[in-house]
Write a protein that holds these residues in place. Structure first.
Motif, PDB file in Angstrom:
ATOM      1  N   HIS A  26     -25.674 -20.064  22.951  1.00 26.81           N
ATOM      2  CA  HIS A  26     -25.900 -21.363  22.344  1.00 26.81           C
ATOM      3  C   HIS A  26     -26.750 -22.173  23.317  1.00 26.81           C
ATOM      4  O   HIS A  26     -26.910 -21.815  24.469  1.00 26.81           O
ATOM      5  CB  HIS A  26     -24.579 -22.065  22.043  1.00 26.81           C
ATOM      6  N   ASN A  46     -27.079 -18.486  28.092  1.00 27.29           N
ATOM      7  CA  ASN A  46     -25.785 -18.989  28.549  1.00 27.29           C
ATOM      8  C   ASN A  46     -24.852 -17.837  28.882  1.00 27.29           C
ATOM      9  O   ASN A  46     -25.141 -16.680  28.592  1.00 27.29           O
ATOM     10  CB  ASN A  46     -25.138 -19.869  27.468  1.00 27.29           C
ATOM     11  N   GLU A  48     -21.626 -16.178  27.765  1.00 22.27           N
ATOM     12  CA  GLU A  48     -20.831 -16.222  26.548  1.00 22.27           C
ATOM     13  C   GLU A  48     -20.241 -14.859  26.219  1.00 22.27           C
ATOM     14  O   GLU A  48     -20.687 -13.822  26.706  1.00 22.27           O
ATOM     15  CB  GLU A  48     -21.669 -16.727  25.379  1.00 22.27           C
ATOM     16  N   TYR A 307     -17.586 -19.818  24.774  1.00 21.25           N
ATOM     17  CA  TYR A 307     -18.567 -20.367  25.707  1.00 21.25           C
ATOM     18  C   TYR A 307     -17.992 -20.259  27.117  1.00 21.25           C
ATOM     19  O   TYR A 307     -17.250 -21.131  27.568  1.00 21.25           O
ATOM     20  CB  TYR A 307     -18.870 -21.829  25.388  1.00 21.25           C
ATOM     21  N   ASP A 310     -18.521 -23.085  29.574  1.00 20.24           N
ATOM     22  CA  ASP A 310     -17.666 -24.256  29.377  1.00 20.24           C
ATOM     23  C   ASP A 310     -16.226 -23.971  29.773  1.00 20.24           C
ATOM     24  O   ASP A 310     -15.521 -24.839  30.292  1.00 20.24           O
ATOM     25  CB  ASP A 310     -17.712 -24.708  27.921  1.00 20.24           C
TER      26      ASP A 310
END
Length: 334
Positions: A26, A46, A48, A307, A310
């Motif tokens: 993303h 990213n 992920e 994610y 995150d």
């Protein structure tokens, strides 16, 4: 499973595998959050994990073969703008006209992909990336159609949000489009297949040419996240504000070495929706074949996508080279 059945199911496998192995990232560009889409890979870079991705459909064979795929993919940033990913799928093929559970099962070939973000324009919500993927032959099961040769696919990815539209068109600002164009190059020109002619018992030779394929597609998205945060807050429930309705289109067009494959474009149109959380997302889409060569019925695909940048920005979600970035949460940590 017989060799005849394996050869019959290969066109359906080619259609199915491209979407399943291509959703790895993303991206946030200015105010725009580009989710990881299920069919067309977005241009994001990213850390992920897509696990699991589950799909079910019937191939174009006559009689049709039921196919179910369970796949996973892990993407890891080397630098802030460069990532490598690894993925594969476990496939079950139901025997034509037979009961569920009867058929062939096995893993598809392992795939490794590299992606580098080339350009990002925050004001115009535009991003473009380049990638290169390798499907490693002989790493999967021949019984489910895994090829015995490598396939190399250079690909270009882009994303564009419409947040720069004038105030008179503010309701269109939540719209975004993404797309990709790849060129799949098999490492083997052709394969000679030995067989036995029914009845006579005589040995036969058959040559299958492996085409070069243009893999292309795009998405159109309407982000309820963007509508609330950058256009107008309608006071809708939080669940609705986290939705991104979208339509994806994935196509494969043989463009070279097409002596036995033909040149018919195959693919699917995939309407669906993605629900976005701070550290994961869930997506569900229909798989609608564009012609009889693409499949015999409407299928479905669903994905759970984490994610990692995150979830653990200073650990597994941190680039190998460089500092940890601020978690790119679409809701600002809410």
């Amino acid at each position: 499973m017989s060799l005849r059945l394996v050869r019959a199911v290969l066109p359906g496998l080619a259609i199915a595998l491209i979407p399943l192995t291509e959703s790895i990232a993303h991206e946030i560009v200015g105010n725009r959050f580009f989710p990881a889409t299920l069919g067309v890979d977005d241009p994001g870079v990213n850390d992920e994990l897509a696990l699991p991705t589950v799909s079910a459909f019937k191939t174009s064979d006559d009689p049709s073969i039921r196919q179910r795929d369970f796949s996973g993919e892990f993407s890891k940033r080397i630098t802030e703008a460069f990532a490598v990913s690894f993925g594969s799928a476990y496939t079950h093929l139901g025997a034509p006209g037979g009961p569920i559970g009867i058929g062939a099962s096995g893993f598809q070939n392992l795939e490794t992909a590299f992606k580098y973000r080339l350009f990002k324009d925050l004001a115009h919500e535009f991003v473009i990336s380049a990638g290169f993927s390798i499907e490693w032959g002989r790493t999967g099961a021949q019984s489910v159609g895994a090829e015995q040769f490598n396939t190399y696919t250079p690909t270009l990815y882009f994303g564009k949000g419409f947040g720069d539209l004038p105030d008179t068109m503010s309701w269109l600002r939540p719209i975004a489009i993404t797309g990709q164009v790849g060129y799949a190059i098999p490492s083997r020109h052709s394969t000679t297949i030995f067989g036995i002619a029914p009845g006579s018992g005589e040995q036969t030779l058959d040559t299958e040419f492996h085409p070069r394929v243009l893999a292309w597609g795009g998405t159109v998205q309407y982000s309820m996240l963007y509508l609330k945060s950058a256009v107008v807050d309608l006071g809708l429930p939080d669940f609705i504000n986290r939705l991104i309705p979208l339509v994806e289109a994935t196509f494969q067009t043989p463009v070279g070495n097409t002596f036995t494959s033909g040149t018919v474009t195959t693919g699917t149109i995939n309407p669906g929706v993605i629900w976005v959380g701070n550290t994961f997302q869930i997506g569900v889409e229909a798989l609608i074949p564009i012609n009889r060569q693409s499949g015999s019925t409407v299928g479905a695909i669903a994905q759970l996508h984490f994610y990692l940048d995150d979830l653990d920005p200073r650990g597994i979600g941190k680039p190998i080279v460089g500092n940890a970035a601020q978690p790119a949460r679409p809701f600002g940590g809410n």
